[in-house]
Design an enzyme around this catalytic site. Structure first.
Site, short mmCIF file in Angstrom:
data_model
loop_
_atom_site.label_atom_id
_atom_site.label_comp_id
_atom_site.label_asym_id
_atom_site.label_seq_id
_atom_site.Cartn_x
_atom_site.Cartn_y
_atom_site.Cartn_z
N HIS A 566 19.26 1.08 -4.17
CA HIS A 566 20.14 0.20 -4.81
C HIS A 566 20.07 -1.01 -4.78
O HIS A 566 20.64 -1.68 -5.20
CB HIS A 566 21.33 1.21 -3.63
CG HIS A 566 22.33 1.32 -3.95
ND1 HIS A 566 23.83 2.07 -3.27
CD2 HIS A 566 23.74 0.37 -4.86
CE1 HIS A 566 25.07 1.12 -3.14
NE2 HIS A 566 24.76 0.69 -4.87
N HIS A 571 21.78 -4.21 -6.44
CA HIS A 571 22.63 -5.17 -6.29
C HIS A 571 21.60 -6.57 -6.35
O HIS A 571 22.45 -7.90 -6.46
CB HIS A 571 22.98 -4.87 -5.02
CG HIS A 571 24.31 -4.55 -5.03
ND1 HIS A 571 25.60 -4.73 -5.28
CD2 HIS A 571 23.77 -3.08 -5.12
CE1 HIS A 571 26.55 -3.49 -5.45
NE2 HIS A 571 25.68 -2.94 -5.52
N HIS A 758 22.83 1.67 -11.71
CA HIS A 758 23.11 1.87 -10.49
C HIS A 758 24.61 2.50 -10.20
O HIS A 758 24.83 3.22 -9.29
CB HIS A 758 24.02 0.09 -10.64
CG HIS A 758 25.28 0.20 -9.65
ND1 HIS A 758 26.44 0.75 -9.59
CD2 HIS A 758 25.09 -0.18 -8.09
CE1 HIS A 758 27.25 0.17 -8.69
NE2 HIS A 758 26.12 -0.40 -7.35
N ASN A 762 24.40 5.10 -6.89
CA ASN A 762 25.45 4.65 -6.11
C ASN A 762 26.81 6.33 -6.61
O ASN A 762 27.29 6.11 -4.88
CB ASN A 762 26.95 3.67 -6.28
CG ASN A 762 27.36 2.96 -5.94
OD1 ASN A 762 27.10 2.61 -4.81
ND2 ASN A 762 29.14 3.17 -6.35
N ILE A 907 30.48 -1.73 -7.39
CA ILE A 907 31.16 -1.68 -6.20
C ILE A 907 29.96 -1.68 -5.11
O ILE A 907 29.34 -1.23 -5.95
CB ILE A 907 31.90 -0.34 -6.57
CG1 ILE A 907 32.45 -0.07 -5.18
CG2 ILE A 907 31.01 0.83 -7.05
CD1 ILE A 907 33.56 -0.44 -4.25
#
Length: 907
Positions: A566, A571, A758, A762, A907
């Site tokens: 993740h 990110h 993602h 997530n 997010i």
């Protein structure tokens, strides 16, 4: 006096328009300055509902003057859309009224059109005269979300096509410019999608540059825009020095040297991530001063003070409202400290499963008097529900909403490996026993303790090799990720772990079941045996040991999911590509326009993570088993396992053995495990993205030479690799960028990682992880063995021992509150197949049409996913108590929905 200073700050021309004879008193006695001279053409403001009427040209008739036939001028109209804030604090309100007052005396917003052509005499771009938004003050109290201003100005008939607008904001307050439209030119309306904050002249003296929606490759840039194109990129790059202000728009790189806080003490020192010692991607530079005790560590900025990201990367108001009224920042700022202060000593651990159930039924009892204060500071309309009994109440996670005991079943444990929070770690087993890739000279003997006799009885009469050959065996292997850190982790107070491997068997019902779990510790570790194999239970005692083993597997998996799959692979790995895109590609560049919706909010959410989640003593360290070594595990994975060329879905599936190439199949490969919801749905979205991107790239790049000679494109990719991923820049696996196909492949992968990948990793965090026993993020006890001091306690009360091995009550509620917010869609979310100004984001109608076709395909995929979730033959997504797999269903409502694919890592 202040007014005098403002006037004295005007230019000579502006001051000349203000003379004493021009001043007169209003009926209320207010002094108003009225200019004697007529300034440049000015705008007349109109709120949105009046715009259509206002922009309608006046029909010729009685009293209407016929324009002179010999006129060499054109009258053009500019519509400027400004988005207003819904909420303002007192300071903002006062500044707004001050701006309305000073707007009347020349401290206004000035616009200027720039042609795509050069003036043949001056060899400079043709420019219109400046025009001011003169009636800003009249629309001061407009209640609409958007206010639109209209200008009529005159330009020479040979002005050409407007390609840019220059804006200077002389107000004290910034404003959000959403779009501009220039009408009246022979070629039709020219659209300027802006979506940017325009800062005050006092903060940024230079004029802002906005380009039209027409895409130009660098070599195709019209002569009148070339200098502005270079200037805007220079503005965005900055010079690499200085402390960044929150109003800046500068994109630059730095290492992760701000996770620790050495000034707070030795326990808060963390290594710098990025560099030859600990390779890692680069993050956005803030330029803050070094800490007092370590010159190589950047000083910390603690909440609620925000970290710098370029102004246009900051959350817009509706997204920020989501945070400030009960989402991530509100939880971190107010909830956690109050929880820590309010929990009584007797609530340190869960004593029984009823204690966990009560978090959703009755809530968490707080000290008398604290609840009212907490709810006033933290209005949580969904996570925390008001009660007269002093309670903090969580919503029921989806995993127990359909079947309260589903998490206990082995088939559900296995199903979540392919349809849960982390469906990207499972691999097809090709060699038995599994082998480590770590260096035995560093870590000692690494042979697996798994033997054929451990699993032979679960293979329906097949031999181990036969099961391997028939693609019946799979493995969840977290051994190499954890093994180097086990002794360090286990030395931490309240943190205990193994390096785990789990073997799964594919049953005749096409579902997986776990048949063996290997638990490994380095030789000499506190546990009785350094290697241990646990198999499915045969009695009560082995049942609880089996449950504890599965909990340790889930804890390993939670860490790898959060820190590697993740955070690192989406990110952190995407941030350099975003920074380079802003630094090296003009907003006029077609590839920038393609990537734009997929970069939204990523820099901001990454900055929040550095401040609150992955920092020393942050949520990750407090709530996950690795503790203070969490980010070192992430960095080790980057160095040893991450490869950009393997991060696209097809190659990742092939690398893990979960698919094989097959040209006869729709996506060019065949899934080894047919009912693999993440992969099956993912391939639909991957193919749709790939087709859209290929169509887009082929429109602008006709051959390899156009790709190779595009200096902005090549600079973007080169900087992403050589600066943003500098520590791995010499790796031979980086894809080449030498043809349209190369470009389409790279862009497809970036868009996939930013959107679908993602989303899959997530938005299930609370629905599955909100019930701690299903997926414990932290383990605090090892599994006892006969002869261990704790074994007697385990036998006497195995349930209590199991619960005491999981997160404490404080850790659990902290984790639950945070992942709830991380799983939340904000109201302004943009989903795959959507984008701002969908009909005018590009001036090329063929590409607008192609995007609408892509949107239609995304909607068709959503319907197919819905059909699959109702197919009883697909047991990993349909059945009694089985959650449907909706994480790759593109659309969603706001909130925690366990579905929805936003365009970007937001997010």
């Amino acid at each position: 006096m202040a007014l005098c200073k403002e006037i004295m700050g005007l230019s000579v021309t502006e001051r000349e328009s203000l003379t004493l004879p021009s001043m007169r008193r209003q009926q209320r006695g207010l002094l108003t300055l009225v200019p004697l001279k007529r300034r440049a053409r000015v705008f007349r403001a109109a709120i949105s509902e009046d715009l259509k009427k206002a922009v309608s040209p006046t029909p010729l008739g009685k009293g209407a003057a016929e324009p002179a036939a010999s006129s060499a001028n054109l009258k053009v109209r500019v519509v400027v859309t400004v988005r207003q804030k819904n909420k303002e604090d007192l300071k903002e309100t006062l500044v707004k009224y001050w701006d309305a007052l000073t707007d009347k005396i020349g401290l206004n917003v000035v616009l200027q059109l720039v042609s795509t052509e050069l003036d043949p005499k001056t060899k400079a771009p043709k420019k219109s005269k400046e025009a001011a938004l003169d009636d800003w003050s009249q629309k001061l109290n407009a209640k609409t979300e958007r206010v639109q201003y209209i200008a009529e100005l005159t330009v020479n008939s040979n002005f050409g096509i407007p390609g840019a607008v220059l804006i200077l904001n002389k107000h004290q307050k910034e404003f959000f410019l959403e779009a501009m439209v220039v009408e009246g030119f022979p070629g039709g309306a020219v659209n300027f999608p802006c979506n940017s904050w325009v800062q005050s002249k006092k903060d940024h003296p230079a004029k802002r540059i906005f380009f039209s929606n027409k895409a130009y490759l660098p070599t195709e840039t019209p002569a009148g825009l070339r200098a502005l194109r270079e200037q805007e990129l220079k503005n965005l790059r900055g010079d690499g020095t200085g402390v960044r202000k929150l109003s800046d728009r500068i994109y630059d790189y730095d290492v992760y040297n701000d996770l620790g806080n050495p000034d707070r003490g030795i326990d808060f020192v963390r290594p710098t991530l990025g560099g030859s010692e600990i390779p890692y991607p680069r993050r956005c530079r803030t330029g803050r001063e070094p800490s007092e005790t370590d010159i190589n560590a950047e000083c910390r900025v603690e909440k609620p003070t925000p970290l710098y990201v370029p102004r246009d990367e900051q959350f817009e108001e509706s997204k920020m409202d989501t945070f400030s009224t009960g989402r991530l920042k509100a939880v971190l700022h107010n909830l956690l400290p109050n929880l820590k202060a309010s929990l009584s000593a007797k609530n340190k651990d869960f004593n029984c499963f009823t204690d966990i159930d009560n978090l959703f039924k009755e809530g968490l009892l707080l000290k008398v008097g604290l609840q009212d204060e907490l709810l006033k500071k933290l209005p949580l309309p969904r996570v925390v529900q008001e009660s007269s009994h002093g309670l903090l109440k969580f919503t029921i996670p989806k995993i127990i909403s359909k079947d309260k005991f589903a998490w206990l079943r082995d088939d559900e444990f296995a199903r979540q490996a392919i349809a849960g929070i982390n469906p990207v770690s499972i691999e097809r087993l090709t060699v038995f026993p599994p082998q480590s890739k770590l260096d035995p000279e560093i870590y000692g003997p690494l042979d697996s303790a798994l033997k054929e006799e451990h699993i032979l009885g679960y293979l329906d009469g097949m031999s181990v090799q036969q099961a391997i050959d028939e693609n019946k065996l799979f493995v969840l292997d977290h051994h190499d990720a954890y093994f180097p850190f086990i002794n360090k982790i286990n030395a931490l107070d309240g943190h205990k772990t193994y390096a785990t491997r789990t073997i799964f068997y594919l049953t005749q019902q096409n579902t997986l079941k776990p048949i063996a779990i290997e638990l490994t510790s380095p030789p000499g570790a506190p546990s009785s045996r350094s290697k241990r194999v646990v198999t499915p239970p045969v009695d009560s005692t082995t049942n609880w040991i089996w449950q504890l083993a599965k909990a340790h597997v889930s804890s390993n998996d939670a860490g790898v999911h959060q820190l590697v799959n993740h955070w690192l692979k989406t990110h952190a790995a995407m941030e350099p590509f975003i920074l380079a895109a802003h630094r090296q590609m003009s907003t006029m560049h077609p590839i920038y326009k393609l990537l734009d919706p997929h970069m939204r909010y990523t820099l901001e959410i990454n900055a929040i993570a550095r401040q609150n989640l992955i920092n020393a003593d942050g949520v990750i360290e407090n709530c996950f088993t690795p503790g203070r070594y969490a980010m070192e595990i992430s960095a080790a994975a980057y160095k040893s396992f991450w490869r950009f060329d393997q991060e696209g879905l097809p190659r990742d599936l092939i690398r893990r053995g979960m698919a094989v190439p097959d040209d006869s199949q729709p996506h060019g490969l065949r899934l080894v495990l047919e009912d693999y919801p993440y992969a099956a749905d993912g391939l639909l979205l991957w193919s749709a993205i790939e087709k859209w991107v290929q169509t887009y790239v082929d429109y602008y790049y006709k051959d390899a030479d156009m790709v190779c000679n595009d200096r902005e494109l090549q600079a973007w990719y080169s900087e992403s690799v050589n600066v943003g991923h500098a520590d791995l820049r010499h790796a031979d696996w980086w894809p080449k960028l030498e043809s349209p196909d190369d470009l389409a492949s790279i862009l497809t992968q970036i868009i996939w990682l930013s959107s679908a990948q993602h989303a899959a990793l997530n938005f299930a965090q609370y629905p599955y992880g909100g019930f701690i026993p299903n997926r414990p993020p932290m383990m605090r006890r090892l599994i006892p063995e006969e002869g261990d001091p704790e074994y007697i306690n385990f036998l006497a009360d195995p349930q209590r021992y199991f619960l005491s091995a999981l997160s404490s009550l404080l850790q659990a509620t902290k984790y639950m509150a945070v992942v709830d917010n991380l799983s939340t869609h904000s109201p302004d979310e943009e989903y795959l197949g959507e984008r701002q100004q969908p009909s005018v984001w590009s001036a090329d109608p063929e590409m607008v049409k192609a995007f609408y076709e892509f949107s239609s395909e995304v909607k068709r995929i959503e319907k197919e996913i819905e059909r699959r979730n109702n197919d009883p033959n697909l047991k990993n997504r349909c059945g009694a108590g089985v959650l449907p797999y909706e994480l790759l269903a593109p659309s969603s409502e706001a909130g925690v929905t366990c579905r929805g694919v936003p365009n970007s890592i937001s997010i």
